[in-house]
Design a protein around this motif. Structure first.
Motif, short mmCIF file in Angstrom:
data_model
loop_
_atom_site.label_atom_id
_atom_site.label_comp_id
_atom_site.label_asym_id
_atom_site.label_seq_id
_atom_site.Cartn_x
_atom_site.Cartn_y
_atom_site.Cartn_z
N ARG A 185 39.90 81.03 3.93
CA ARG A 185 39.74 82.29 3.19
C ARG A 185 38.61 83.30 3.16
N ASP A 188 34.00 82.35 8.28
CA ASP A 188 34.34 82.88 9.79
C ASP A 188 34.96 81.72 10.86
N LEU A 212 44.69 79.91 7.44
CA LEU A 212 44.52 81.11 8.21
C LEU A 212 45.51 82.22 8.34
N TYR A 215 46.46 83.95 4.82
CA TYR A 215 45.36 84.96 4.38
C TYR A 215 45.35 86.04 5.68
N ARG A 217 44.01 85.62 8.50
CA ARG A 217 42.73 85.81 9.19
C ARG A 217 42.56 84.96 10.41
N THR A 218 41.60 85.17 11.17
CA THR A 218 41.49 84.70 12.43
C THR A 218 40.08 83.99 12.60
N SER A 220 36.69 82.57 14.30
CA SER A 220 35.80 82.87 15.40
C SER A 220 35.87 81.81 16.57
#
Length: 325
Positions: A185, A188, A212, A215, A217-218, A220
Motif C-alpha cells: 500500500r 515502493d 498490489l 491497491y 500499485r506497481t 519498482s
C-alpha cells in the motif's frame, strides 16, 4: 536479474574493527568489478558482545568507494527514530549518491532496543505509519505542518531536499500478512528477508501481489536478501560457512529472532533459507527462487563474523561469473 551485496558490519568480541574496514572496501570494489549493482547495510543497537558499526556513517563512507552503485539500508529500524531526523539524513545520502539511495525500513523486534529508547513495542506499527507519511511530506513540500499522535512539525521545511524528486524509494521489510499488505500500500517494494525460508516467503509473495493488484500499485522491483556462499565444491561451501552462520544465528536467537532448533542439522536449517553450494548448484538455486517468487534483485550476504576475507571475495567473484553466464 540484479545482484546486490549485503555488507557485514558485525564483528566478534575481541576483533579490532578498524582493521576490518579495508576488507569491507575490498569487498565493495570486488562487487563493483563483478557487476553487482547495489550495496546494503544492517541496523541494530546494543549488540554487545557482538560489535557493530552504525548504519548511517557506514553508508556515507562506503558510498565514496562505490560511485554509481545503489546504497540501501537493510533495514533501518524506523519506529525508534524521529522521522525528521531520518528524512534529513536520507536526503543527504540521496544527494551524496546522486539519487542512488534506497531507504529500506522495518519495525524492529528487539525488546532491549525499544526499552532503551523508552518506546513500547506496541507503538511500533502506528509510529512506523505516521513516520512514513511525515517523511514523504518533508521530502516533497517546502514547509510542513504536522500534529500527529507521536510527531510534531510546525510550519517548517527540511534543510536539504533529496536529489531524487519525491525522495528516495521506500523498501519495506515485512514478515507477516498485515505488514506485507502495508508494504504494497505505501512502499515502493517489499524487501524480503529470507530468515523464515521459502515456506514462509512464497505464500507472503502471493499476498503481496494480490495487495498490489487491490491497491492498483506497481512495485519498482522484487528484492530478496539471502545468505549466500559459493565454494569450489558444494561440500566445501557448507564447511566454510557453517561456523560463521551458526555464530550469527545463535546471536540472533538470543535477541529473540526465531532460530534453529537444537535437533535440526545445519544442512536442514539452511535448506530453502540460504543459498550455499558450488557455482552450478547456486545458479540452479537462484533460478528456483526466481521461479517460485518472481524476485529480480538478489541481495547476497556473503560475509559473517568469523568468515575469512578470501572466502568472501571468492564468493563475490563466483556470483559475478554466474550473473554474466
Amino acid at each position: 536479474m540484479k545482484l546486490g551485496l549485503f555488507i557485514n558490519t558485525q564483528f566478534p568480541e575481541g576483533t579490532t574493527v578498524a582493521d576490518r574496514i579495508p576488507e569491507i572496501v575490498a569487498q565493495v570494489r570486488a562487487a563493483k568489478e563483478a557487476g553487482f549493482r547495489s550495496l546494503w547495510f544492517p541496523h541494530h543497537w546494543l549488540t554487545h558482545p557482538l560489535q557493530m558499526l552504525q548504519i548511517t556513517p557506514m553508508m556515507a563512507y562506503v558510498a565514496a568507494h562505490a560511485p554509481g552503485m545503489t546504497i540501501g539500508s537493510n533495514i533501518l529500524i524506523l519506529p525508534l527514530l524521529n522521522p525528521v531526523h531520518v528524512a534529513e539524513e536520507a536526503a543527504t545520502l540521496d544527494v551524496l549518491t546522486g539519487g542512488n539511495f534506497i531507504l529500506g525500513i522495518g519495525q524492529g523486534y528487539r525488546q532491549p532496543e525499544f526499552d532503551a529508547f523508552r518506546i513500547p513495542l506496541a507503538e511500533r506499527a502506528p509510529r512506523f505509519n505516521e513516520a512514513i507519511g511525515l517523511m514523504q511530506r518533508l521530502w516533497t513540500g517546502e514547509r510542513v505542518s504536522h500534529q500527529g499522535r507521536f510527531y510534531t512539525v510546525a510550519d517548517s521545511g527540511i534543510s536539504l531536499k533529496p536529489h531524487r524528486p519525491g525522495g528516495p524509494p521506500l523498501y519495506i521489510a515485512a514478515q507477516a500478512e498485515v505488514s506485507v499488505k502495508r508494504a504494497a500500500r505505501i512502499g515502493d517494494a517489499w524487501l524480503i528477508v529470507n530468515s523464515g525460508g521459502l515456506g514462509k516467503a512464497v505464500p507472503l509473495m502471493r499476498t503481496y501481489r494480490a495487495a498490489l493488484a487491490e491497491y492498483g500499485r506497481t512495485a519498482s522491483e522484487f528484492p530478496i536478501t539471502v545468505e549466500c556462499h559459493v565454494g569450489e565444491t558444494r561440500a566445501a561451501a557448507f564447511e566454510e560457512c557453517r561456523g560463521p552462520l551458526e555464530y550469527k544465528y545463535n546471536a540472533y536467537a538470543s535477541w529473540g529472532l526465531q532460530g534453529r532448533r537444537a535437533e535440526t542439522s545445519f544442512e536442514d536449517f539452511a535448506r530453502d533459507r540460504f543459498i550455499i553450494g558450488d557455482t552450478v548448484s547456486v545458479k540452479e538455486e537462484i533460478a528456483r527462487y526466481r521461479e517460485l517468487l518472481g524476485v529480480d534483485h538478489f541481495i547476497m550476504r556473503c560475509n559473517w563474523p568469523g568468515l575469512p576475507q578470501a572466502h568472501t571475495l571468492a564468493t563475490i567473484r563466483r556470483l559475478g561469473a554466474i550473473l554474466g553466464a
